[in-house]
Design an enzyme around this catalytic site. Structure first.
Site, PDB file in Angstrom:
ATOM      1  N   TYR A 117       0.833  -1.210   0.000  1.00  0.00           N
ATOM      2  CA  TYR A 117       0.000   0.000   0.000  1.00  0.00           C
ATOM      3  C   TYR A 117       0.868   1.261   0.000  1.00  0.00           C
ATOM      4  O   TYR A 117       0.655   2.178  -0.805  1.00  0.00           O
ATOM      5  CB  TYR A 117      -0.907  -0.026   1.218  1.00  0.00           C
ATOM      6  CG  TYR A 117      -1.802   1.188   1.375  1.00  0.00           C
ATOM      7  CD1 TYR A 117      -2.947   1.319   0.610  1.00  0.00           C
ATOM      8  CD2 TYR A 117      -1.495   2.172   2.301  1.00  0.00           C
ATOM      9  CE1 TYR A 117      -3.776   2.425   0.759  1.00  0.00           C
ATOM     10  CE2 TYR A 117      -2.322   3.280   2.459  1.00  0.00           C
ATOM     11  CZ  TYR A 117      -3.455   3.405   1.688  1.00  0.00           C
ATOM     12  OH  TYR A 117      -4.271   4.503   1.840  1.00  0.00           O
ATOM     13  N   LYS A 121       1.174   4.320  -2.803  1.00  0.00           N
ATOM     14  CA  LYS A 121       0.877   5.719  -2.490  1.00  0.00           C
ATOM     15  C   LYS A 121       2.072   6.624  -2.769  1.00  0.00           C
ATOM     16  O   LYS A 121       1.900   7.793  -3.149  1.00  0.00           O
ATOM     17  CB  LYS A 121       0.416   5.836  -1.040  1.00  0.00           C
ATOM     18  CG  LYS A 121      -0.947   5.187  -0.791  1.00  0.00           C
ATOM     19  CD  LYS A 121      -2.034   5.799  -1.664  1.00  0.00           C
ATOM     20  CE  LYS A 121      -3.410   5.261  -1.362  1.00  0.00           C
ATOM     21  NZ  LYS A 121      -4.464   5.922  -2.140  1.00  0.00           N
TER      22      LYS A 121
END
Length: 253
Positions: free
Chosen positions: A156, A160
């Site tokens: 994740y 990002k």
């Protein structure tokens, strides 16, 4: 209340939480909004909570990591409201997992939604903005985990951080057409999902220098500024909204 009068926006992943609040603030400021969420019930109920008549906010359900749905969403905005001025690529998923056992399936899903969905929405929107002329604004949703390591969020956080680089890189492509692009990186934020953890609010209140987690209103207000005419000369930047947490970075664990 009319700062966004005659502006047309798409906001993805907006059935609840930060995305819904961004839609709410855009409509309150005069914009017309296509509200997307993968969950049809959330999309319809979210749009109705903002505009029961459907004149300024319409729901469009579907998986915004699907390039066909993305193109249809842009076309729907143009067909319904005449043009497209603003895109907020808010949709994203978080799949926690230990690095040593993280599965290829989980990795691919995170990258498909967070990266491919964002990339191809920006692409489709940019093509429309170039066709119609007059420029536009794009905002991508990063995360404080793109700046600071966070346990069980390797994939994740990687996605990002990549979103921030996409915003920087597209300055080269979009600036000649009068389109600015930025990203925001929220830290701990009180949403329907995070409040499902009974310890969440107290934990982040304790370790955040400003003494509380963010609200969706905090994130929405920053988002609106970056897609407003007041931010037209800001592009390629990432704004961290975390109450100072990333300056000191105490672990929540």
């Amino acid at each position: 209340m009319s700062a966004f009068q005659d502006k047309v926006a798409i906001v993805t992943g907006a059935g609840q939480g930060i995305g819904l609040e961004i839609c709410r603030q855009l409509v309150a400021a005069g914009a017309r909004v296509v509200l997307n969420d993968q969950d049809e019930t959330l999309a319809v109920e979210g749009a109705a909570s903002i505009d029961p008549i459907g004149e300024q906010c319409m729901a469009l359900a579907g998986d915004c990591s699907d390039a066909r749905l993305i193109r249809a969403m842009v076309q729907t905005a143009v067909d319904r409201f005449g043009k497209l001025d603003i895109v907020v690529a808010n949709a994203g998923i978080t799949l926690f997992g230990d690095f040593f056992t993280y599965t290829p399936e989980a990795f691919q899903r995170v990258m498909q939604v967070n990266l491919a969905g964002t990339f191809f929405l920006a692409q489709a929107a940019a093509n429309q903005m170039v066709r119609q002329g007059g420029g536009g604004s794009m905002l991508l949703m990063s995360s404080v985990t793109g700046h600071q390591a966070h346990k069980d969020l390797a994939a994740y956080g990687m996605s990002k951080a990549a979103i921030q680089m996409l915003a920087r890189n597209l300055v080269v492509e979009l600036s000649p057409h009068g389109i600015n692009i930025n990203s925001i990186a929220p830290g701990a934020t009180l949403t329907e999902r995070t409040l499902g953890d009974p310890e969440y609010e107290a934990t982040w209140q304790r370790i955040t220098p400003m003494g509380r987690a963010a609200t969706v209103q905090d994130i929405g207000q920053a988002a609106l500024f970056l897609v407003s005419d007041g931010a037209r000369h800001i592009t390629g930047q990432t704004l961290v909204i975390d109450g100072g947490w990333s300056c000191v970075s105490p672990s929540p664990y």
